[in-house]
Design a protein around this motif. Structure first.
Motif, PDB file in Angstrom:
ATOM      1  N   ASN A 264       0.877  -1.177   0.000  1.00  0.00           N
ATOM      2  CA  ASN A 264       0.000   0.000   0.000  1.00  0.00           C
ATOM      3  C   ASN A 264       0.905   1.216   0.000  1.00  0.00           C
ATOM      4  O   ASN A 264       1.892   1.253   0.747  1.00  0.00           O
ATOM      5  N   ASN A 265       0.579   2.197  -0.816  1.00  0.00           N
ATOM      6  CA  ASN A 265       1.450   3.377  -0.832  1.00  0.00           C
ATOM      7  C   ASN A 265       0.772   4.587  -1.438  1.00  0.00           C
ATOM      8  O   ASN A 265      -0.283   4.477  -2.068  1.00  0.00           O
ATOM      9  N   GLU A 266       1.414   5.740  -1.207  1.00  0.00           N
ATOM     10  CA  GLU A 266       1.057   6.956  -1.932  1.00  0.00           C
ATOM     11  C   GLU A 266       2.255   7.334  -2.791  1.00  0.00           C
ATOM     12  O   GLU A 266       3.384   7.400  -2.291  1.00  0.00           O
ATOM     13  N   LEU A 267       2.014   7.558  -4.074  1.00  0.00           N
ATOM     14  CA  LEU A 267       3.084   8.023  -4.963  1.00  0.00           C
ATOM     15  C   LEU A 267       2.952   9.541  -5.126  1.00  0.00           C
ATOM     16  O   LEU A 267       1.845  10.040  -5.368  1.00  0.00           O
ATOM     17  N   GLY A 268       4.058  10.236  -4.985  1.00  0.00           N
ATOM     18  CA  GLY A 268       4.055  11.696  -5.188  1.00  0.00           C
ATOM     19  C   GLY A 268       3.854  12.004  -6.670  1.00  0.00           C
ATOM     20  O   GLY A 268       4.449  11.354  -7.518  1.00  0.00           O
ATOM     21  N   THR A 269       3.018  13.001  -6.953  1.00  0.00           N
ATOM     22  CA  THR A 269       2.703  13.268  -8.369  1.00  0.00           C
ATOM     23  C   THR A 269       3.118  14.679  -8.801  1.00  0.00           C
ATOM     24  O   THR A 269       2.645  15.170  -9.827  1.00  0.00           O
ATOM     25  N   SER A 270       4.012  15.328  -8.035  1.00  0.00           N
ATOM     26  CA  SER A 270       4.397  16.714  -8.388  1.00  0.00           C
ATOM     27  C   SER A 270       4.983  16.787  -9.792  1.00  0.00           C
ATOM     28  O   SER A 270       4.700  17.726 -10.540  1.00  0.00           O
ATOM     29  N   LYS A 271       5.807  15.800 -10.149  1.00  0.00           N
ATOM     30  CA  LYS A 271       6.467  15.844 -11.470  1.00  0.00           C
ATOM     31  C   LYS A 271       5.413  15.791 -12.581  1.00  0.00           C
ATOM     32  O   LYS A 271       5.452  16.578 -13.525  1.00  0.00           O
ATOM     33  N   LEU A 272       4.452  14.864 -12.443  1.00  0.00           N
ATOM     34  CA  LEU A 272       3.412  14.711 -13.475  1.00  0.00           C
ATOM     35  C   LEU A 272       2.510  15.940 -13.513  1.00  0.00           C
ATOM     36  O   LEU A 272       2.130  16.431 -14.576  1.00  0.00           O
ATOM     37  N   LYS A 273       2.180  16.439 -12.325  1.00  0.00           N
ATOM     38  CA  LYS A 273       1.268  17.590 -12.225  1.00  0.00           C
ATOM     39  C   LYS A 273       1.918  18.851 -12.803  1.00  0.00           C
ATOM     40  O   LYS A 273       1.237  19.698 -13.374  1.00  0.00           O
ATOM     41  N   LYS A 274       3.245  18.949 -12.681  1.00  0.00           N
ATOM     42  CA  LYS A 274       3.941  20.107 -13.251  1.00  0.00           C
ATOM     43  C   LYS A 274       3.820  20.086 -14.780  1.00  0.00           C
ATOM     44  O   LYS A 274       3.627  21.114 -15.422  1.00  0.00           O
ATOM     45  N   GLU A 275       3.910  18.889 -15.358  1.00  0.00           N
ATOM     46  CA  GLU A 275       3.809  18.750 -16.823  1.00  0.00           C
ATOM     47  C   GLU A 275       2.354  18.851 -17.286  1.00  0.00           C
ATOM     48  O   GLU A 275       2.062  19.346 -18.362  1.00  0.00           O
ATOM     49  N   PHE A 276       1.427  18.354 -16.434  1.00  0.00           N
ATOM     50  CA  PHE A 276       0.000  18.349 -16.784  1.00  0.00           C
ATOM     51  C   PHE A 276      -0.792  18.979 -15.634  1.00  0.00           C
ATOM     52  O   PHE A 276      -1.406  18.278 -14.833  1.00  0.00           O
ATOM     53  N   PRO A 277      -0.802  20.323 -15.559  1.00  0.00           N
ATOM     54  CA  PRO A 277      -1.387  21.005 -14.386  1.00  0.00           C
ATOM     55  C   PRO A 277      -2.876  20.715 -14.205  1.00  0.00           C
ATOM     56  O   PRO A 277      -3.400  20.886 -13.106  1.00  0.00           O
ATOM     57  N   HIS A 278      -3.570  20.297 -15.273  1.00  0.00           N
ATOM     58  CA  HIS A 278      -5.024  20.094 -15.146  1.00  0.00           C
ATOM     59  C   HIS A 278      -5.406  18.704 -14.649  1.00  0.00           C
ATOM     60  O   HIS A 278      -6.589  18.389 -14.547  1.00  0.00           O
ATOM     61  N   LEU A 279      -4.397  17.893 -14.349  1.00  0.00           N
ATOM     62  CA  LEU A 279      -4.668  16.537 -13.861  1.00  0.00           C
ATOM     63  C   LEU A 279      -5.575  16.580 -12.627  1.00  0.00           C
ATOM     64  O   LEU A 279      -5.340  17.337 -11.696  1.00  0.00           O
ATOM     65  N   LEU A 280      -6.617  15.752 -12.631  1.00  0.00           N
ATOM     66  CA  LEU A 280      -7.556  15.766 -11.505  1.00  0.00           C
ATOM     67  C   LEU A 280      -7.039  14.906 -10.347  1.00  0.00           C
ATOM     68  O   LEU A 280      -6.338  13.915 -10.570  1.00  0.00           O
ATOM     69  N   SER A 281      -7.459  15.270  -9.137  1.00  0.00           N
ATOM     70  CA  SER A 281      -7.139  14.432  -7.982  1.00  0.00           C
ATOM     71  C   SER A 281      -7.868  13.104  -8.166  1.00  0.00           C
ATOM     72  O   SER A 281      -8.839  13.014  -8.921  1.00  0.00           O
ATOM     73  N   ILE A 282      -7.425  12.086  -7.435  1.00  0.00           N
ATOM     74  CA  ILE A 282      -8.012  10.754  -7.619  1.00  0.00           C
ATOM     75  C   ILE A 282      -9.525  10.779  -7.363  1.00  0.00           C
ATOM     76  O   ILE A 282     -10.295  10.170  -8.126  1.00  0.00           O
ATOM     77  N   LYS A 283      -9.954  11.501  -6.351  1.00  0.00           N
ATOM     78  CA  LYS A 283     -11.397  11.485  -6.046  1.00  0.00           C
ATOM     79  C   LYS A 283     -12.185  12.242  -7.120  1.00  0.00           C
ATOM     80  O   LYS A 283     -13.251  11.789  -7.542  1.00  0.00           O
ATOM     81  N   GLU A 284     -11.661  13.380  -7.581  1.00  0.00           N
ATOM     82  CA  GLU A 284     -12.345  14.134  -8.657  1.00  0.00           C
ATOM     83  C   GLU A 284     -12.405  13.296  -9.929  1.00  0.00           C
ATOM     84  O   GLU A 284     -13.419  13.254 -10.628  1.00  0.00           O
ATOM     85  N   SER A 285     -11.295  12.618 -10.226  1.00  0.00           N
ATOM     86  CA  SER A 285     -11.226  11.838 -11.461  1.00  0.00           C
ATOM     87  C   SER A 285     -12.175  10.634 -11.411  1.00  0.00           C
ATOM     88  O   SER A 285     -12.832  10.302 -12.400  1.00  0.00           O
ATOM     89  N   LEU A 286     -12.259  10.001 -10.236  1.00  0.00           N
ATOM     90  CA  LEU A 286     -13.198   8.875 -10.062  1.00  0.00           C
ATOM     91  C   LEU A 286     -14.620   9.333 -10.372  1.00  0.00           C
ATOM     92  O   LEU A 286     -15.375   8.639 -11.065  1.00  0.00           O
ATOM     93  N   ILE A 287     -14.985  10.497  -9.854  1.00  0.00           N
ATOM     94  CA  ILE A 287     -16.365  10.964 -10.057  1.00  0.00           C
ATOM     95  C   ILE A 287     -16.573  11.351 -11.526  1.00  0.00           C
ATOM     96  O   ILE A 287     -17.529  10.905 -12.163  1.00  0.00           O
TER      97      ILE A 287
END
Ligand SMILES: NC(=O)c1ccc[n+]([C@@H]2O[C@H](COP(=O)([O-])OP(=O)(O)OC[C@H]3O[C@@H](n4cnc5c(N)ncnc54)[C@H](OP(=O)(O)O)[C@@H]3O)[C@@H](O)[C@H]2O)c1
Length: 304
Positions: A264-287
């Motif tokens: 079980n883990n949390e992966l940091g997503t700063s690198k991806l979010k910097k390249e794709f600022p509009h990426l949704l959080s996991i809960k927003e994306s699920l909905i």
């Protein structure tokens, strides 16, 4: 690495994709069709270098996307009993393809796993301090994870490769038994641990864009933040089945029904979010991508 046609100077792309019969490979083909990106599926088995070379010569790709690999059926416990086959596909095969692509000056995108970390003292559950792309792996408890971890270490030496670390994939297709939402909804008992997860409807198109941008190196490829099993099942109850009930059990009880431990883990997503600022959080994306499109309204009104 982008090539240009002489006539119109538009970027020319052609993808060679491995994993035609697989979940992610199938989605990649659909996205290429939608975006009119020319592509062909590879015919070769990854462990057979001569077949891969024939694919590269026939298809003449600009980019190779590798969504082939052994994931195990019904789950990764299969790899515990089939170690040599797992090595052949996930280790020898993946390295073969990366090495051939390097020899031919080709970009390779590798869809791999973030199940190479487990919450630890420096990255405890609930801290929001996710593992970074540069952190040393701390989990090889299952044979599947061990192969993914070892291959990633070796692929670091290949400057033509982009490694996308996915976790617990979820898609809008609720008829797919490998979809984590369906998997946990069907379990007799389920643990309740927050984890990083990947919403494929949002992230697989992002991966195609990453290939177009020739982004290389290692990327945590999950939506930002974490979601727990119970939070997903609450959404399932609210959007899909108001009568849905489930039973939790502890990690210790879960261990008694599994062959190999799970992480079980949390992966940091700063690198991806910097390249794709509009990426949704996991809960927003699920909905947005999973529950809203599948919403059952017959039981009246808006889900809360
Ligand atoms: N689904 C997950 O939970 C998950 C999570 C994180 C990461 N990933 C990674 O993402 C990748 C794709 O996952 P997926 O869920 O799409 O897998 P999948 O549905 O099990 O499909 C695997 C694909 O790989 C092909 N394949 C297996 N061994 C091969 C070999 N030696 N040579 C050529 N093709 C081979 C299979 O083709 P055949 O049917 O012809 O064997 C199939 O098309 C895997 O590397 C997986 O580890 C998946």
């Amino acid at each position: 690495m982008t090539t240009y046609t002489k006539q119109n100077q538009k970027p020319f792309l052609k993808f060679l994709i491995y994993g035609r019969t697989g979940w992610i490979g199938g989605l990649l083909g659909k996205i290429c069709e939608e975006q009119r990106i020319p592509f062909e599926y590879g015919l070769g088995r990854l462990e057979d270098r001569s077949q891969l070379l024939a694919d590269i010569r026939n298809v003449k790709p600009t980019h190779v996307l590798n969504a082939a690999g052994l994931t195990g059926r019904p789950n990764v416990d299969w790899c515990e009993f089939n170690k040599l086959e797992t090595i052949r596909g996930n280790v020898i095969g993946t390295l073969n393809l990366a090495d051939l692509c390097r020899e031919h000056g080709l970009f390779m995108m590798n869809y791999t796993s973030g199940c190479i970390y487990d919450y630890d003292d420096a990255h405890p559950l609930g801290s929001g301090n996710g593992f970074k792309e540069t952190d040393n792996h701390n989990y090889a408890g299952s044979f599947f994870s061990k192969t993914k971890s070892m291959v990633e270490e070796l692929l670091k030496e290949y400057d033509n490769v982009c490694n996308l670390r996915m976790r617990l994939p979820i898609s809008s297709d609720l008829s797919n038994p490998r979809n984590i939402v369906i998997k946990i909804a069907r379990f007799d008992k389920v643990v309740n641990i927050p984890n990083s997860m990947s919403i494929l409807d949002e992230l697989i198109p992002v991966s195609v864009e990453m290939a177009k941008r020739n982004l290389k190196g290692i990327w945590n490829f999950t939506n930002p933040g974490v979601v727990s099993h119970n939070e997903i099942l609450e959404m399932y109850k609210n959007y899909i089945d108001p009568d849905f009930k489930w039973v939790n059990f502890s990690l210790e009880e879960q261990a008694t029904v599994l062959v190999a431990p799970r992480c079980n883990n949390e992966l940091g997503t700063s690198k991806l979010k910097k390249e794709f600022p509009h990426l949704l959080s996991i809960k927003e994306s699920l909905i947005k991508y999973v529950f809203e499109p599948n919403k059952k309204t017959s039981f009246g009104g808006c889900p809360t």
